[in-house]
Motif scaffolding. Structure first.
Motif, short mmCIF file in Angstrom:
data_model
loop_
_atom_site.label_atom_id
_atom_site.label_comp_id
_atom_site.label_asym_id
_atom_site.label_seq_id
_atom_site.Cartn_x
_atom_site.Cartn_y
_atom_site.Cartn_z
N TYR A 1 -4.65 0.11 -17.79
CA TYR A 1 -3.25 0.24 -17.38
C TYR A 1 -2.59 -1.14 -17.26
CZ TYR A 1 0.77 1.11 -14.37
OH TYR A 1 2.02 1.13 -13.84
N LEU A 2 -3.21 -2.06 -16.52
CA LEU A 2 -2.63 -3.39 -16.36
C LEU A 2 -2.62 -4.17 -17.67
CD1 LEU A 2 -3.90 -4.60 -12.87
CD2 LEU A 2 -1.60 -3.91 -13.53
N ARG A 3 -3.64 -3.97 -18.51
CA ARG A 3 -3.67 -4.65 -19.81
C ARG A 3 -2.49 -4.21 -20.67
NH1 ARG A 3 -9.44 -3.17 -20.41
NH2 ARG A 3 -8.91 -2.35 -22.45
N LYS A 4 -2.17 -2.91 -20.65
CA LYS A 4 -1.04 -2.42 -21.45
C LYS A 4 0.27 -3.06 -21.00
CE LYS A 4 -2.94 1.90 -23.05
NZ LYS A 4 -2.68 3.28 -23.36
N ILE A 5 0.44 -3.22 -19.70
CA ILE A 5 1.65 -3.88 -19.17
C ILE A 5 1.65 -5.35 -19.60
CG2 ILE A 5 2.81 -4.68 -17.07
CD1 ILE A 5 1.79 -2.07 -15.73
N ALA A 6 0.54 -6.04 -19.39
CA ALA A 6 0.46 -7.48 -19.69
C ALA A 6 0.70 -7.77 -21.16
CB ALA A 6 -0.89 -8.02 -19.24
N LEU A 7 0.26 -6.90 -22.05
CA LEU A 7 0.43 -7.13 -23.48
C LEU A 7 1.89 -7.09 -23.91
CD1 LEU A 7 -2.61 -5.12 -24.85
CD2 LEU A 7 -2.25 -7.60 -25.01
N ARG A 8 2.75 -6.49 -23.12
CA ARG A 8 4.18 -6.40 -23.44
C ARG A 8 4.98 -7.60 -22.93
NH1 ARG A 8 5.97 -1.39 -25.08
NH2 ARG A 8 4.41 0.25 -25.02
N LEU A 9 4.37 -8.42 -22.09
CA LEU A 9 5.09 -9.51 -21.44
C LEU A 9 5.24 -10.72 -22.35
CD1 LEU A 9 3.35 -9.39 -17.95
CD2 LEU A 9 5.55 -8.37 -18.59
N LYS A 10 6.38 -11.39 -22.23
CA LYS A 10 6.59 -12.69 -22.86
C LYS A 10 6.45 -13.71 -21.73
CE LYS A 10 7.36 -11.89 -27.16
NZ LYS A 10 6.42 -12.34 -28.15
N LEU A 11 5.39 -14.47 -21.78
CA LEU A 11 5.09 -15.41 -20.70
C LEU A 11 5.86 -16.71 -20.87
CD1 LEU A 11 1.22 -14.92 -20.56
CD2 LEU A 11 2.97 -13.78 -19.19
N ARG A 12 6.10 -17.36 -19.75
CA ARG A 12 6.69 -18.70 -19.72
C ARG A 12 5.76 -19.57 -18.89
NH1 ARG A 12 12.87 -19.59 -18.43
NH2 ARG A 12 12.90 -19.47 -20.69
N LYS A 13 5.47 -20.76 -19.38
CA LYS A 13 4.66 -21.75 -18.66
C LYS A 13 5.58 -22.86 -18.17
CE LYS A 13 0.24 -20.71 -19.42
NZ LYS A 13 -0.67 -20.47 -18.34
N VAL A 14 5.41 -23.25 -16.93
CA VAL A 14 6.10 -24.41 -16.39
C VAL A 14 5.00 -25.36 -15.91
CG1 VAL A 14 7.72 -25.30 -14.69
CG2 VAL A 14 8.11 -23.05 -15.72
N ILE A 15 4.94 -26.53 -16.52
CA ILE A 15 3.91 -27.50 -16.17
C ILE A 15 4.58 -28.75 -15.61
CG2 ILE A 15 1.96 -28.89 -17.01
CD1 ILE A 15 1.57 -26.79 -19.22
#
Length: 137
Positions: free
Chosen positions: A29-43
């Motif tokens: 369930y959580l993997r299906k949600i995570a696969l749809r996300l566009k991540l942003r990294k702030v370093i």
């Protein structure tokens, strides 16, 4: 001296994220949600302290560390494990070894051209993510 990783980076590709999350034991369930996300990294870097934030519309995660020093990390909201992490520079790559319940776990960040690369590994699974610097920086 390695290229600076600092900045805001938006994901443009994400290969084998499902396999990596499966190796961590994250639910389907959580993997299906995570696969749809566009991540942003702030370093960010403040002296010898690094802060890496991973941001999404679903969940955010941040770590703060000094290179070469072991630190306790709780992967809250990810796989919810307590691990010991050590981040070091290996050539032009900022690498992290994570020791805990899962074997051969860690990551590496590096810059090539105008792209930030992130390789995540756990228990034989490797996820490769690529980010492009945010144009509004």
């Amino acid at each position: 001296m390695p290229a600076s990783l600092c900045g805001t980076w938006d994901m443009i590709s994400n290969v084998n994220f499902d396999g990596y999350m499966s190796a961590l034991g994250i639910s389907v369930y959580l993997r299906k949600i995570a696969l749809r996300l566009k991540l942003r990294k702030v370093i960010e870097q403040q002296g010898d302290q690094y802060i890496i934030k991973t941001l999404s519309t679903f969940r955010n995660y941040a770590i703060s560390f000094k290179t070469g020093q072991v630190f306790e990390e709780f992967t809250k909201g990810l796989d919810n494990r307590h691990i010991k992490s050590t981040v070091t520079w290996q050539g032009n790559k900022l690498t992290c070894e994570q020791v805990g319940e899962k074997k051969n776990r860690g990551w590496a960040h590096w810059v090539e051209g105008d792209k930030l690369h992130l390789e995540l590994h756990c228990d034989g699974e490797v996820c490769k993510q690529v980010f492009k610097k945010n144009v509004n920086e």
